[in-house]
Design an enzyme around this catalytic site. Sequence first.
Site: not given
Length: 156
Positions: A33-35
């Site tokens: 769920g990271c950029g």
Amino acid sequence: MIYDYSVKNQEGEEISLERYKGNVLLIVNTATGCGFTPQYQELQELYEKYHLQGFEILDFPCNQFHNQAPGTDSDIHEFCTRKYHVTFPQFSKIEVNGEHESPLYTYLKNSKKGLLSNNIKWNFTKFLVDRDGQVIKRFAPNINPSQIEEDIVKLL
């Protein structure tokens, strides 16, 4: 040496990194769920391109940075295979900083220090290891996998 360490696979079994001796390794702490999560696509492309030449990517999910790797190891694997068609080895979730950090990451960080701190500052920090198990380079999270392809090829 990197081969002195063991890590847990997704099933919780201890795996010696000796298994990867003789290969060029890219070790990455990841999150779903990271950029930077779309880097999985470039990682998979590099893996497909160079795996048969002795290149391995070792994926270590890490939930230490703003809870960006929630869920079980199985949930993470399912997400990565469904969305990014990941086929490289994924391991059990670890910590990369602090009191409970993985001994592997203590070794990696001591081998190649960061610019401002020895700590891992975010997900998708990458360590490139040569065929002899020596840590060659450390790459910041914002360095896309395709940007290090030349460094990988030199070691193959």
